[in-house]
Design an enzyme around this catalytic site. Structure first.
Site, mmCIF file in Angstrom:
data_model
loop_
_atom_site.group_PDB
_atom_site.id
_atom_site.type_symbol
_atom_site.label_atom_id
_atom_site.label_comp_id
_atom_site.label_asym_id
_atom_site.label_seq_id
_atom_site.Cartn_x
_atom_site.Cartn_y
_atom_site.Cartn_z
ATOM 1 N N GLU A 1 -11.588 0.206 -2.842
ATOM 2 C CA GLU A 1 -10.687 0.718 -1.788
ATOM 3 C C GLU A 1 -9.497 1.415 -2.455
ATOM 4 O OE1 GLU A 1 -9.451 -2.778 0.414
ATOM 5 O OE2 GLU A 1 -8.264 -3.559 -1.240
ATOM 6 N N ASP B 1 0.816 -1.219 0.000
ATOM 7 C CA ASP B 1 0.000 0.000 0.000
ATOM 8 C C ASP B 1 0.853 1.274 0.000
ATOM 9 O OD1 ASP B 1 -2.106 -1.857 0.475
ATOM 10 O OD2 ASP B 1 -1.880 -1.637 2.636
#
Ligand code: FUB
Length: 348
Positions: free
Chosen positions: A249, A42
């Site tokens: 997301e 991420d």
């Protein structure tokens, strides 16, 4: 004969190197992990003081069984990576924030982001509170690599996961956030937490990501989070069944030639897509894919400009082959002359 043996040896060495570069991957990756001594995911990248800082999740093996809520992503701290240039030496700056120093957090420190204002760096991070509800916390430091000191409570009015803090040219900061399934966004559609709320049905409108303007203190919202509309070329919102294009997301915002590019993961179809708008609140019109699915279930990214070139930071599972033990990478991103992004395939 001697030269035949020599050529065979060379071939063997080449094959070994390729296998090592591939790690556990079946295909040949276009780029290598930024670090290999810890698992990272991420990546939210920024340039601060002329240096590149990457704010990733710090994956580790917690021994928790994989499920659709992402329980196996049980991260407990953050390490910040830095480098002088893309392709240069990467430094792991050690633990920047540990869950034991976040009074409100219970478990699962997921994808973070960072921002800078008036001499202070802010780390924004999602975590489940002690009742297992995700909120977004903030911690501050005088150093972009930390260590960071967390606020005692999460940001008031925050919920769900994957914050991206974007600074507009006029000095306003906005937080984009949200994630469905394990990220709990489906539980907040009324503005309040509904524990047993269900996912949308295929023929219903898809759940939308959120945005809220940050206060001058960088630790509060100045407004109730707003829905972000992502629409098709006819201005229509996507349905849940459009799961190769709808939001799931991993929100990111960047500006290119005066337009606002909102990019995100489609989750169960594993694309990083983008949509373009004229202001930070949208609506954003879907334009296409930035990054095709990578090895591993999740896909997550950031897009930044460094010295006139654009880069995509992303992750895959090259080192481990396991969805919850990822490694961050970077590759160049290019635009067409009409401002559309040339889709990236992470493997040759
Ligand atoms: O790292 C945990 C979660 O996986 C992130 O918050 C999501 O974006 C996905 O990458």
């Amino acid at each position: 004969m001697r030269s035949k043996i020599f050529s065979a040896a060379l071939l063997l060495i080449a094959a070994t190197v390729t296998a090592q570069e591939k790690g556990t991957l079946k295909k040949t990756p276009i780029s290598q992990p930024l670090v290999k001594h810890i698992f990272t995911a991420d990546p939210s990248a920024h340039v601060f003081n002329g240096k590149i800082y990457v704010y990733p999740s710090h994956d580790f093996e917690a021994g928790i069984k994989e499920d659709d809520l992402g329980s196996h992503f049980a991260m407990r701290d953050y390490h910040i990576l830095s480098m002088d240039s893309v392709g240069g030496k990467v430094t792991d700056n050690g633990i920047a924030l540990d869950i034991k120093n976040v009074a409100w957090a219970g478990r699962q420190m997921w994808a973070p982001d960072a921002a800078f204002k008036n001499g202070t760096y802010y780390l924004y991070f999602p975590a489940k509170d002690k009742s297992d509800v995700f909120h977004i916390g903030v911690a501050s430091s005088k150093n972009p690599a930390g260590p960071f000191t967390a606020e005692k409570e999460p940001i008031k009015g925050s919920f769900s996961i994957d914050p991206c803090v974007f600074k507009d040219d006029n000095g306003s900061y906005y937080m984009y956030f949200g994630g469905i399934w394990g990220g709990q966004l489906q539980k907040w559609t009324t503005g309040k937490y509904i524990a047993d709320a269900q996912l949308r049905k295929p023929n219903e409108e898809a759940i939308l990501p959120r945005v809220a303007k940050l206060g001058a203190d960088m630790k509060s919202f100045t407004e109730e989070p707003r829905n972000i509309k992502i629409v098709d070329s006819n201005g229509k919102l996507f349905l849940e069944s459009n799961n190769d294009k709808r939001f799931f997301e991993a929100a990111w915002m960047h500006k290119y030639k005066g337009k606002y590019y909102f990019s995100y993961s489609t989750g169960d179809t594993h694309n990083i897509c983008y949509a373009v708008g004229d202001n930070p609140y949208g609506p954003f019109t879907y334009k296409g894919v930035v990054l095709k699915p990578v090895e591993g279930w999740t896909n997550h990214h950031s897009i930044i400009e460094v010295k006139g070139k654009w880069y995509l930071f992303y992750h895959d599972v090259q080192i481990s082959g396991k969805t919850h033990l990822r490694n961050v990478k970077v590759t160049e991103l290019k635009y067409n002359t009409d401002g559309t992004i040339i889709p990236i395939e992470a493997y040759k």
